[in-house]
Design a protein around this motif. Sequence first.
Motif, PDB file in Angstrom:
ATOM      1  N   THR A 159      35.162 -16.910  80.731  1.00 28.42           N
ATOM      2  CA  THR A 159      35.812 -17.154  79.445  1.00 28.42           C
ATOM      3  C   THR A 159      34.798 -17.778  78.494  1.00 28.42           C
ATOM      4  OG1 THR A 159      36.481 -19.389  80.044  1.00 28.42           O
ATOM      5  CG2 THR A 159      38.024 -17.597  80.588  1.00 28.42           C
ATOM      6  N   LEU A 160      35.171 -17.838  77.234  1.00 31.09           N
ATOM      7  CA  LEU A 160      34.320 -18.509  76.254  1.00 31.09           C
ATOM      8  C   LEU A 160      34.053 -19.947  76.696  1.00 31.09           C
ATOM      9  CD1 LEU A 160      34.589 -18.382  72.415  1.00 31.09           C
ATOM     10  CD2 LEU A 160      34.467 -20.582  73.538  1.00 31.09           C
ATOM     11  N   PHE A 161      35.085 -20.635  77.171  1.00 29.51           N
ATOM     12  CA  PHE A 161      34.929 -22.020  77.650  1.00 29.51           C
ATOM     13  C   PHE A 161      33.868 -22.092  78.744  1.00 29.51           C
ATOM     14  CE2 PHE A 161      35.789 -25.570  80.443  1.00 29.51           C
ATOM     15  CZ  PHE A 161      36.076 -26.622  79.570  1.00 29.51           C
ATOM     16  N   ASP A 162      33.934 -21.150  79.704  1.00 28.56           N
ATOM     17  CA  ASP A 162      32.976 -21.145  80.823  1.00 28.56           C
ATOM     18  C   ASP A 162      31.537 -20.976  80.334  1.00 28.56           C
ATOM     19  OD1 ASP A 162      35.109 -21.300  82.623  1.00 28.56           O
ATOM     20  OD2 ASP A 162      35.244 -19.116  82.829  1.00 28.56           O
ATOM     21  N   VAL A 163      31.361 -20.084  79.341  1.00 29.84           N
ATOM     22  CA  VAL A 163      30.013 -19.816  78.826  1.00 29.84           C
ATOM     23  C   VAL A 163      29.466 -21.049  78.110  1.00 29.84           C
ATOM     24  CG1 VAL A 163      28.701 -18.455  77.128  1.00 29.84           C
ATOM     25  CG2 VAL A 163      30.297 -17.313  78.686  1.00 29.84           C
ATOM     26  N   VAL A 164      30.293 -21.683  77.299  1.00 28.35           N
ATOM     27  CA  VAL A 164      29.851 -22.889  76.594  1.00 28.35           C
ATOM     28  C   VAL A 164      29.540 -23.999  77.609  1.00 28.35           C
ATOM     29  CG1 VAL A 164      30.511 -24.667  74.908  1.00 28.35           C
ATOM     30  CG2 VAL A 164      31.092 -22.266  74.495  1.00 28.35           C
ATOM     31  N   ALA A 165      30.339 -24.062  78.682  1.00 27.42           N
ATOM     32  CA  ALA A 165      30.141 -25.087  79.724  1.00 27.42           C
ATOM     33  C   ALA A 165      28.804 -24.927  80.439  1.00 27.42           C
ATOM     34  CB  ALA A 165      31.290 -25.031  80.738  1.00 27.42           C
ATOM     35  N   LEU A 166      28.214 -23.716  80.398  1.00 25.97           N
ATOM     36  CA  LEU A 166      26.905 -23.508  81.035  1.00 25.97           C
ATOM     37  C   LEU A 166      25.833 -24.393  80.404  1.00 25.97           C
ATOM     38  CD1 LEU A 166      26.925 -19.606  81.412  1.00 25.97           C
ATOM     39  CD2 LEU A 166      27.143 -21.298  83.251  1.00 25.97           C
ATOM     40  N   GLY A 167      26.090 -24.868  79.199  1.00 25.90           N
ATOM     41  CA  GLY A 167      25.158 -25.783  78.553  1.00 25.90           C
ATOM     42  C   GLY A 167      24.986 -27.089  79.311  1.00 25.90           C
ATOM     43  N   LEU A 168      25.962 -27.423  80.158  1.00 28.33           N
ATOM     44  CA  LEU A 168      25.875 -28.651  80.952  1.00 28.33           C
ATOM     45  C   LEU A 168      24.930 -28.511  82.148  1.00 28.33           C
ATOM     46  CD1 LEU A 168      29.686 -29.506  81.201  1.00 28.33           C
ATOM     47  CD2 LEU A 168      28.004 -30.756  79.843  1.00 28.33           C
ATOM     48  N   THR A 169      24.670 -27.283  82.569  1.00 22.33           N
ATOM     49  CA  THR A 169      23.980 -27.024  83.839  1.00 22.33           C
ATOM     50  C   THR A 169      22.688 -27.818  84.024  1.00 22.33           C
ATOM     51  OG1 THR A 169      24.929 -24.807  83.838  1.00 22.33           O
ATOM     52  CG2 THR A 169      23.116 -25.198  85.358  1.00 22.33           C
ATOM     53  N   PRO A 170      21.790 -27.878  83.006  1.00 20.59           N
ATOM     54  CA  PRO A 170      20.535 -28.610  83.233  1.00 20.59           C
ATOM     55  C   PRO A 170      20.732 -30.110  83.463  1.00 20.59           C
ATOM     56  CG  PRO A 170      20.392 -27.203  81.274  1.00 20.59           C
ATOM     57  CD  PRO A 170      21.824 -27.236  81.688  1.00 20.59           C
ATOM     58  N   HIS A 171      21.886 -30.622  83.050  1.00 21.15           N
ATOM     59  CA  HIS A 171      22.105 -32.074  83.106  1.00 21.15           C
ATOM     60  C   HIS A 171      22.964 -32.500  84.310  1.00 21.15           C
ATOM     61  CE1 HIS A 171      20.448 -32.244  79.052  1.00 21.15           C
ATOM     62  NE2 HIS A 171      21.243 -31.252  78.739  1.00 21.15           N
ATOM     63  N   LYS A 172      23.419 -31.532  85.107  1.00 20.38           N
ATOM     64  CA  LYS A 172      24.328 -31.859  86.216  1.00 20.38           C
ATOM     65  C   LYS A 172      23.675 -31.496  87.542  1.00 20.38           C
ATOM     66  CE  LYS A 172      28.457 -32.295  85.369  1.00 20.38           C
ATOM     67  NZ  LYS A 172      29.297 -33.498  85.105  1.00 20.38           N
ATOM     68  N   SER A 173      23.986 -32.241  88.566  1.00 18.37           N
ATOM     69  CA  SER A 173      23.511 -31.868  89.892  1.00 18.37           C
ATOM     70  C   SER A 173      24.407 -30.755  90.443  1.00 18.37           C
ATOM     71  CB  SER A 173      23.548 -33.078  90.835  1.00 18.37           C
ATOM     72  OG  SER A 173      24.869 -33.587  90.926  1.00 18.37           O
ATOM     73  N   LEU A 174      23.880 -30.023  91.393  1.00 14.59           N
ATOM     74  CA  LEU A 174      24.623 -28.910  91.987  1.00 14.59           C
ATOM     75  C   LEU A 174      25.924 -29.424  92.592  1.00 14.59           C
ATOM     76  CD1 LEU A 174      24.066 -25.883  92.316  1.00 14.59           C
ATOM     77  CD2 LEU A 174      23.218 -26.379  94.610  1.00 14.59           C
ATOM     78  N   PHE A 175      27.000 -28.713  92.361  1.00 11.00           N
ATOM     79  CA  PHE A 175      28.337 -29.020  92.896  1.00 11.00           C
ATOM     80  C   PHE A 175      29.002 -30.240  92.251  1.00 11.00           C
ATOM     81  CE2 PHE A 175      26.002 -27.249  96.702  1.00 11.00           C
ATOM     82  CZ  PHE A 175      26.515 -25.964  96.544  1.00 11.00           C
ATOM     83  N   SER A 176      28.355 -30.862  91.239  1.00 15.01           N
ATOM     84  CA  SER A 176      29.019 -32.009  90.601  1.00 15.01           C
ATOM     85  C   SER A 176      30.173 -31.497  89.748  1.00 15.01           C
ATOM     86  CB  SER A 176      28.035 -32.810  89.758  1.00 15.01           C
ATOM     87  OG  SER A 176      27.505 -32.027  88.716  1.00 15.01           O
ATOM     88  N   ALA A 177      31.243 -32.245  89.736  1.00 15.36           N
ATOM     89  CA  ALA A 177      32.461 -31.832  89.034  1.00 15.36           C
ATOM     90  C   ALA A 177      32.297 -32.010  87.523  1.00 15.36           C
ATOM     91  CB  ALA A 177      33.645 -32.657  89.532  1.00 15.36           C
TER      92      ALA A 177
END
Length: 270
Positions: free
Chosen positions: A101-119
């Motif tokens: 979804t659009l929400f999911d794509v925008v949420a990808l912006g968090l990826t560099p700042h989060k550890s794997l599997f973090s909620a």
Amino acid sequence: MHTNTATNTPLLKVENLSWGIGSKAIVKQINLQLKRGQFVGLIGPNGAGKSSLLRCLYRYNQPTAGQVKFNDVNIWQLSSAQYAKYVAVVLQEAPQQFNLTLFDVVALGLTPHKSLFSATSHSDIEKINQAIARVNLTEHTQQQFESLSGGEKQRALIARAMVQQPQLLIMDEPTSHLDVKYQIQVMELAKSLGVTVFASFHDLNLAAAMCDQLVVINQGEIACSGTPSEVLNEAMLNTVFGVCAQVSQHPQPSSSGGVIPHISYFYGYQ
């Protein structure tokens, strides 16, 4: 990574950069600096090397010579994850995001700042929704990204960049396939982020209106650079783009109160 935030230190520095395929040089001996907070446009004819240069800056192409420094550190000494904390990229073609979804794509912006599997936290969700609202897409939040229009996709990718909170946003002709209204809107959104932007443009008048500085590339080399008023003149347009044109003053002042040059083209190239 130690980030040198001294205002006199360029955010990005390109030194004697060359890149090519086999024996064919595509970009040659490029030297340029991006100062913090500047909106810099990259212009040049098709095939001049704009995309090739930008790919070297976001680590898609590794230069064959020279180097790119971000905050005084060679970008190839950083991991992809480290570099993604500082640099966001918006390309001409929106990447295919199947079943997101659009929400999911925008949420990808968090990826560099989060550890794997973090909620995803409540504050993360708030940040994502705020970015979606800022690009005026709230009503499309749960819509499939693939079903959005071209302009909506590019605005969503700007929202993703907002969530990523980069220091530098690189854009490779992100408005080429959009209606005029959305071309202006996408670039104004990028400008409103308050970060350093390096964007290639197809539309020279849009570049003139949006950019603090312009870099002109021709046949893989920098032909000239400076403010839009310094760069956009009849002689350069003839030499680099092969067109006859008149450059006048746009009736609207720039965001800094300066003059925006406006190009009127003459016709008859048969």
